[in-house]
Design a protein around this motif. Structure first.
Motif, PDB file in Angstrom:
ATOM      1  N   VAL A 260       9.378  11.383 -21.258  1.00 50.59           N
ATOM      2  CA  VAL A 260      10.625  12.383 -20.622  1.00 50.59           C
ATOM      3  C   VAL A 260      10.460  13.820 -19.994  1.00 50.59           C
ATOM      4  O   VAL A 260      10.840  13.948 -19.024  1.00 50.59           O
ATOM      5  N   TRP A 261       8.458  13.607 -19.426  1.00 52.54           N
ATOM      6  CA  TRP A 261       8.654  14.736 -18.533  1.00 52.54           C
ATOM      7  C   TRP A 261       7.100  13.672 -18.397  1.00 52.54           C
ATOM      8  O   TRP A 261       6.022  13.969 -19.196  1.00 52.54           O
ATOM      9  N   SER A 262       6.722  13.608 -16.945  1.00 54.38           N
ATOM     10  CA  SER A 262       4.946  13.845 -16.213  1.00 54.38           C
ATOM     11  C   SER A 262       4.911  15.075 -14.861  1.00 54.38           C
ATOM     12  O   SER A 262       5.708  14.390 -14.139  1.00 54.38           O
ATOM     13  N   GLY A 263       3.949  15.359 -15.027  1.00 53.80           N
ATOM     14  CA  GLY A 263       3.454  16.539 -13.903  1.00 53.80           C
ATOM     15  C   GLY A 263       2.470  16.795 -13.953  1.00 53.80           C
ATOM     16  O   GLY A 263       1.552  16.674 -14.734  1.00 53.80           O
ATOM     17  N   GLU A 264       2.085  18.145 -13.400  1.00 61.59           N
ATOM     18  CA  GLU A 264       0.825  18.613 -12.536  1.00 61.59           C
ATOM     19  C   GLU A 264       1.074  20.573 -13.256  1.00 61.59           C
ATOM     20  O   GLU A 264       2.129  20.191 -12.680  1.00 61.59           O
ATOM     21  N   ALA A 265       0.450  20.679 -13.952  1.00 62.85           N
ATOM     22  CA  ALA A 265       0.639  22.437 -14.437  1.00 62.85           C
ATOM     23  C   ALA A 265      -0.574  22.837 -14.582  1.00 62.85           C
ATOM     24  O   ALA A 265      -1.555  22.283 -14.693  1.00 62.85           O
TER      25      ALA A 265
ATOM     26  N   VAL B 188       5.972  24.738 -20.036  1.00 60.37           N
ATOM     27  CA  VAL B 188       4.627  24.321 -18.603  1.00 60.37           C
ATOM     28  C   VAL B 188       4.937  24.606 -16.957  1.00 60.37           C
ATOM     29  O   VAL B 188       6.008  24.672 -16.465  1.00 60.37           O
ATOM     30  N   TYR B 189       3.945  25.382 -16.961  1.00 60.68           N
ATOM     31  CA  TYR B 189       4.419  26.268 -14.937  1.00 60.68           C
ATOM     32  C   TYR B 189       3.494  25.200 -14.061  1.00 60.68           C
ATOM     33  O   TYR B 189       1.816  25.238 -14.853  1.00 60.68           O
ATOM     34  N   CYS B 190       4.169  25.124 -13.144  1.00 65.86           N
ATOM     35  CA  CYS B 190       3.725  24.298 -12.698  1.00 65.86           C
ATOM     36  C   CYS B 190       3.002  24.785 -11.288  1.00 65.86           C
ATOM     37  O   CYS B 190       3.193  26.433 -11.151  1.00 65.86           O
ATOM     38  N   PRO B 191       2.086  23.413 -10.435  1.00 70.98           N
ATOM     39  CA  PRO B 191       1.237  24.861  -9.176  1.00 70.98           C
ATOM     40  C   PRO B 191       2.330  25.590  -7.919  1.00 70.98           C
ATOM     41  O   PRO B 191       2.083  25.704  -7.643  1.00 70.98           O
ATOM     42  N   ASP B 192       4.100  24.756  -8.590  1.00 70.13           N
ATOM     43  CA  ASP B 192       4.454  25.610  -7.263  1.00 70.13           C
ATOM     44  C   ASP B 192       5.899  26.107  -7.806  1.00 70.13           C
ATOM     45  O   ASP B 192       6.369  27.005  -7.345  1.00 70.13           O
ATOM     46  N   ALA B 193       4.996  26.576  -9.076  1.00 66.03           N
ATOM     47  CA  ALA B 193       5.666  28.644  -9.701  1.00 66.03           C
ATOM     48  C   ALA B 193       6.668  28.074 -10.455  1.00 66.03           C
ATOM     49  O   ALA B 193       7.661  29.219 -10.596  1.00 66.03           O
ATOM     50  N   THR B 194       7.352  26.375 -10.696  1.00 69.92           N
ATOM     51  CA  THR B 194       8.121  26.815 -11.446  1.00 69.92           C
ATOM     52  C   THR B 194       7.609  26.186 -13.078  1.00 69.92           C
ATOM     53  O   THR B 194       6.834  26.464 -13.586  1.00 69.92           O
ATOM     54  N   ARG B 195       9.168  26.497 -13.213  1.00 66.47           N
ATOM     55  CA  ARG B 195       8.433  26.314 -15.239  1.00 66.47           C
ATOM     56  C   ARG B 195       9.636  25.016 -15.888  1.00 66.47           C
ATOM     57  O   ARG B 195      11.027  25.312 -15.129  1.00 66.47           O
ATOM     58  N   GLU B 196       8.816  24.611 -16.918  1.00 67.32           N
ATOM     59  CA  GLU B 196       9.280  23.742 -16.781  1.00 67.32           C
ATOM     60  C   GLU B 196       9.155  23.578 -18.585  1.00 67.32           C
ATOM     61  O   GLU B 196       8.339  24.056 -19.458  1.00 67.32           O
ATOM     62  N   ILE B 197      10.750  23.461 -19.187  1.00 70.89           N
ATOM     63  CA  ILE B 197      10.735  23.480 -20.884  1.00 70.89           C
ATOM     64  C   ILE B 197      10.961  22.661 -21.620  1.00 70.89           C
ATOM     65  O   ILE B 197      12.326  21.779 -20.781  1.00 70.89           O
ATOM     66  N   PHE B 198      10.451  21.940 -22.600  1.00 70.34           N
ATOM     67  CA  PHE B 198      11.020  20.973 -23.200  1.00 70.34           C
ATOM     68  C   PHE B 198      10.826  21.283 -24.973  1.00 70.34           C
ATOM     69  O   PHE B 198      10.674  22.582 -25.274  1.00 70.34           O
ATOM     70  N   ALA B 199      11.778  21.017 -25.484  1.00 69.57           N
ATOM     71  CA  ALA B 199      12.602  21.352 -26.695  1.00 69.57           C
ATOM     72  C   ALA B 199      11.649  20.080 -27.904  1.00 69.57           C
ATOM     73  O   ALA B 199      11.275  18.679 -27.156  1.00 69.57           O
ATOM     74  N   VAL B 200      10.805  20.523 -28.770  1.00 69.67           N
ATOM     75  CA  VAL B 200      10.281  19.491 -29.718  1.00 69.67           C
ATOM     76  C   VAL B 200      10.247  19.330 -30.854  1.00 69.67           C
ATOM     77  O   VAL B 200      10.826  20.708 -31.145  1.00 69.67           O
ATOM     78  N   ASP B 201      10.424  18.560 -31.680  1.00 71.80           N
ATOM     79  CA  ASP B 201      10.796  18.870 -32.765  1.00 71.80           C
ATOM     80  C   ASP B 201       9.967  18.783 -34.217  1.00 71.80           C
ATOM     81  O   ASP B 201       9.283  18.229 -35.507  1.00 71.80           O
ATOM     82  N   GLY B 202       8.341  18.597 -33.396  1.00 73.63           N
ATOM     83  CA  GLY B 202       6.823  18.473 -34.090  1.00 73.63           C
ATOM     84  C   GLY B 202       6.373  17.724 -33.202  1.00 73.63           C
ATOM     85  O   GLY B 202       6.305  18.183 -31.885  1.00 73.63           O
ATOM     86  N   GLY B 203       6.069  17.258 -33.653  1.00 71.02           N
ATOM     87  CA  GLY B 203       4.329  16.085 -32.826  1.00 71.02           C
ATOM     88  C   GLY B 203       2.854  16.529 -32.843  1.00 71.02           C
ATOM     89  O   GLY B 203       2.417  17.665 -33.603  1.00 71.02           O
ATOM     90  N   PHE B 204       2.511  16.385 -31.561  1.00 72.69           N
ATOM     91  CA  PHE B 204       0.795  16.256 -31.850  1.00 72.69           C
ATOM     92  C   PHE B 204       0.876  17.016 -29.667  1.00 72.69           C
ATOM     93  O   PHE B 204       1.677  16.402 -29.135  1.00 72.69           O
ATOM     94  N   ILE B 205      -0.347  17.824 -29.749  1.00 74.93           N
ATOM     95  CA  ILE B 205      -0.730  18.009 -28.474  1.00 74.93           C
ATOM     96  C   ILE B 205      -2.011  17.212 -28.217  1.00 74.93           C
ATOM     97  O   ILE B 205      -3.004  18.315 -29.203  1.00 74.93           O
ATOM     98  N   SER B 206      -2.403  16.807 -27.298  1.00 73.10           N
ATOM     99  CA  SER B 206      -4.049  16.958 -26.961  1.00 73.10           C
ATOM    100  C   SER B 206      -4.140  16.773 -25.986  1.00 73.10           C
ATOM    101  O   SER B 206      -3.584  16.870 -24.312  1.00 73.10           O
ATOM    102  N   VAL B 207      -5.423  17.809 -26.333  1.00 75.76           N
ATOM    103  CA  VAL B 207      -5.512  18.230 -24.289  1.00 75.76           C
ATOM    104  C   VAL B 207      -7.117  17.583 -24.124  1.00 75.76           C
ATOM    105  O   VAL B 207      -7.868  17.443 -25.211  1.00 75.76           O
ATOM    106  N   ALA B 208      -7.448  16.660 -22.998  1.00 75.25           N
ATOM    107  CA  ALA B 208      -9.023  16.180 -22.750  1.00 75.25           C
ATOM    108  C   ALA B 208      -9.355  15.558 -21.255  1.00 75.25           C
ATOM    109  O   ALA B 208      -8.259  15.669 -20.830  1.00 75.25           O
ATOM    110  N   HIS B 209     -10.013  15.626 -20.889  1.00 77.58           N
ATOM    111  CA  HIS B 209     -10.587  15.702 -19.612  1.00 77.58           C
ATOM    112  C   HIS B 209      -9.649  16.332 -18.391  1.00 77.58           C
ATOM    113  O   HIS B 209      -8.928  15.004 -17.541  1.00 77.58           O
TER     114      HIS B 209
END
Length: 134
Positions: free
Chosen positions: A16-21, A53-74
């Protein structure tokens, strides 16, 4: 300042989206979770709703999700959900119509998994569309 996070929001059918935050706010089964660069590794269960999701250029992306998982690593964040969409892809009118239909089915006693999932997805889309307006 730490390097930005690399984020991917993935549904069952597409990226759906890929980028920096610089910051992410997501609702998990344990409550709201804020993620900044340098965050400790974590795997959490998402609840249906809106992820910001807050991006380095001061913009904000918003996503609707129906559940799922979030993984944070490295420095990488993966948001995985069966259904996911950007808030700009959401039709608020259609989502409100879907929510009313799902609510009517639930009120009529159709308390099955499909109806509950339909209700959750419509609610998530509405939350995302509303956050987009703020």
């Amino acid at each position: 300042m730490a390097d930005p996070l690399h984020v991917e929001v993935v549904s069952a059918t597409r990226v759906v989206w890929s980028g920096e935050a610089t910051n992410i706010i997501a609702k998990t089964t344990d409550g709201d979770m804020g993620i900044l660069p340098g965050h400790e590794p974590v795997l959490a269960i998402l609840v249906a709703g809106a992820i910001q999701v807050y991006c380095p250029d001061a913009t904000r992306e918003i996503f609707a999700v129906d559940g799922g998982f979030i993984s944070v690593a490295h420095g990488r964040v993966s948001i995985l959900s069966e259904y996911a969409a950007t808030a700009t892809e959401v039709s608020l009118r259609e989502a409100e119509k879907e929510l009313a239909e799902a609510r009517a089915r639930l009120d009529a006693g159709e308390d099955d998994e499909d109806t509950r999932q339909h209700f959750a997805w419509a609610s998530a889309q509405i939350r995302a569309a509303e956050k987009l307006r703020l």
